[in-house]
Design an enzyme around this catalytic site. Structure first.
Site, PDB file in Angstrom:
ATOM      1  N   LYS A  14       0.828  -1.217   0.000  1.00  0.00           N
ATOM      2  CA  LYS A  14       0.000   0.000   0.000  1.00  0.00           C
ATOM      3  C   LYS A  14       0.861   1.265   0.000  1.00  0.00           C
ATOM      4  O   LYS A  14       0.645   2.155  -0.812  1.00  0.00           O
ATOM      5  CB  LYS A  14      -0.942   0.030   1.231  1.00  0.00           C
ATOM      6  CG  LYS A  14      -1.905  -1.142   1.304  1.00  0.00           C
ATOM      7  CD  LYS A  14      -2.878  -1.007   2.471  1.00  0.00           C
ATOM      8  CE  LYS A  14      -2.239  -1.093   3.849  1.00  0.00           C
ATOM      9  NZ  LYS A  14      -1.640  -2.402   4.164  1.00  0.00           N
ATOM     10  N   ARG A  89      -9.518   0.874   8.814  1.00  0.00           N
ATOM     11  CA  ARG A  89      -9.095  -0.466   9.232  1.00  0.00           C
ATOM     12  C   ARG A  89     -10.246  -1.272   9.838  1.00  0.00           C
ATOM     13  O   ARG A  89     -10.089  -2.463  10.071  1.00  0.00           O
ATOM     14  CB  ARG A  89      -8.025  -0.375  10.318  1.00  0.00           C
ATOM     15  CG  ARG A  89      -6.593  -0.097   9.890  1.00  0.00           C
ATOM     16  CD  ARG A  89      -5.958  -1.279   9.185  1.00  0.00           C
ATOM     17  NE  ARG A  89      -4.596  -1.573   9.579  1.00  0.00           N
ATOM     18  CZ  ARG A  89      -3.499  -0.990   9.126  1.00  0.00           C
ATOM     19  NH1 ARG A  89      -3.584  -0.006   8.262  1.00  0.00           N
ATOM     20  NH2 ARG A  89      -2.313  -1.384   9.539  1.00  0.00           N
ATOM     21  N   ARG A 128      11.362  -6.331   4.887  1.00  0.00           N
ATOM     22  CA  ARG A 128      11.272  -4.902   5.189  1.00  0.00           C
ATOM     23  C   ARG A 128      11.823  -4.607   6.588  1.00  0.00           C
ATOM     24  O   ARG A 128      12.451  -3.579   6.813  1.00  0.00           O
ATOM     25  CB  ARG A 128       9.816  -4.447   5.077  1.00  0.00           C
ATOM     26  CG  ARG A 128       9.629  -2.962   5.343  1.00  0.00           C
ATOM     27  CD  ARG A 128       8.237  -2.500   4.963  1.00  0.00           C
ATOM     28  NE  ARG A 128       7.258  -2.792   5.993  1.00  0.00           N
ATOM     29  CZ  ARG A 128       5.944  -2.544   5.863  1.00  0.00           C
ATOM     30  NH1 ARG A 128       5.467  -2.041   4.744  1.00  0.00           N
ATOM     31  NH2 ARG A 128       5.122  -2.821   6.832  1.00  0.00           N
ATOM     32  N   ARG A 134      11.169  -0.838  11.934  1.00  0.00           N
ATOM     33  CA  ARG A 134       9.842  -0.874  12.552  1.00  0.00           C
ATOM     34  C   ARG A 134       9.739  -2.054  13.503  1.00  0.00           C
ATOM     35  O   ARG A 134       9.960  -3.194  13.110  1.00  0.00           O
ATOM     36  CB  ARG A 134       8.760  -0.984  11.466  1.00  0.00           C
ATOM     37  CG  ARG A 134       8.439   0.340  10.828  1.00  0.00           C
ATOM     38  CD  ARG A 134       7.423   0.199   9.727  1.00  0.00           C
ATOM     39  NE  ARG A 134       6.177  -0.444  10.153  1.00  0.00           N
ATOM     40  CZ  ARG A 134       5.078  -0.475   9.414  1.00  0.00           C
ATOM     41  NH1 ARG A 134       5.070   0.096   8.232  1.00  0.00           N
ATOM     42  NH2 ARG A 134       3.996  -1.089   9.868  1.00  0.00           N
ATOM     43  N   ARG A 146      -0.586  -9.316  13.109  1.00  0.00           N
ATOM     44  CA  ARG A 146      -1.114  -8.233  12.253  1.00  0.00           C
ATOM     45  C   ARG A 146      -1.986  -8.811  11.145  1.00  0.00           C
ATOM     46  O   ARG A 146      -3.029  -8.234  10.804  1.00  0.00           O
ATOM     47  CB  ARG A 146       0.039  -7.418  11.664  1.00  0.00           C
ATOM     48  CG  ARG A 146       0.684  -6.519  12.714  1.00  0.00           C
ATOM     49  CD  ARG A 146       2.028  -6.009  12.274  1.00  0.00           C
ATOM     50  NE  ARG A 146       1.960  -5.128  11.127  1.00  0.00           N
ATOM     51  CZ  ARG A 146       3.008  -4.858  10.346  1.00  0.00           C
ATOM     52  NH1 ARG A 146       4.186  -5.396  10.592  1.00  0.00           N
ATOM     53  NH2 ARG A 146       2.870  -4.044   9.346  1.00  0.00           N
TER      54      ARG A 146
END
Ligand code: C5P
Ligand code: MG
Length: 197
Positions: A14, A89, A128, A134, A146
């Site tokens: 996204k 969300r 990532r 993160r 998640r």
């Protein structure tokens, strides 16, 4: 006007695609994840509340993200449109977004849903995590949580937007360029009446 919801599970691409699309269509890119991470970095009260929730892969309260989005809509009164990334969300967030946009004389033109298989998502997020710093990308069980939270709380939005005639499914696997092309083809085919506000 063009107001797009870029949708998909964590790791669907996204943020990456939103940056290309915002530029191509001159939209204001609103990533609630990025906004929350900035709040955390600044040490604000919102950031302090969000920090633990995000590091566990859970969702912050609806009212918190709705207020953040309202603030951004307030500050950008006369733009060509918005690209919502990572928001809504939950179904209450989608309802709140619809109500807010009505207030500003706008509506959601389309919800673009990037479809990516679970194993590919996990592989992308772990990759990532090596560079993103993160906390929620660096641990497999947080990543799996998640995806679970997405399936439980966020995936129902597919029906929400399908019922509104705004759901568009896009294959989110392949090269970045291929995926951008698919998204643009889809955006360019949105009927004019959905782009009038
Ligand atoms: O959208 P992104 O994956 O960058 O969001 C990172 C995290 O921020 C989410 O996993 C969640 O903890 C939090 N978030 C949220 N509610 C939103 C957007 C993000 O709780 N609407
Ligand atoms: Mg993101």
């Amino acid at each position: 006007m063009l107001n797009l919801v870029l949708f998909g599970p964590p790791g669907a691409g996204k943020g990456t695609q939103a940056a290309f699309l915002a530029k191509a269509y001159q939209l204001v890119h609103l990533s609630t994840g990025d906004i929350l991470r900035k709040e955390i970095a600044s040490g604000s009260a919102i950031g302090q509340m969000a920090k633990d929730i995000i590091s566990k892969g859970e969702l912050v309260p609806d009212s918190m993200v709705i207020n953040l989005i309202q603030d951004k809509l307030d500050k950008n009164p006369s733009v060509n449109g918005f690209l919502f990334d990572g928001f809504p969300r939950t179904v209450p967030q989608a309802e709140a977004l619809d109500n807010l946009l009505v207030h500003y004389g706008r509506n959601v033109s389309a919800m673009l849903s990037l479809e990516v298989g679970k194993e590919e998502l996990i592989a992308r997020l772990i990759k990532r995590g090596v560079t993103s710093g993160r906390s929620d990308d660096s641990n497999r069980s947080v990543i799996e949580n998640r995806i679970e939270v997405y399936n439980q709380k966020t995936a129902p939005l597919i029906n929400y937007y399908r019922n509104a005639g705004k759901y568009e499914s896009i294959n989110g696997e392949g090269s970045l360029e291929e995926i951008t092309k698919r998204l643009k083809t889809c955006i360019d085919q949105i009927p004019q009446n959905r782009k009038s506000r």
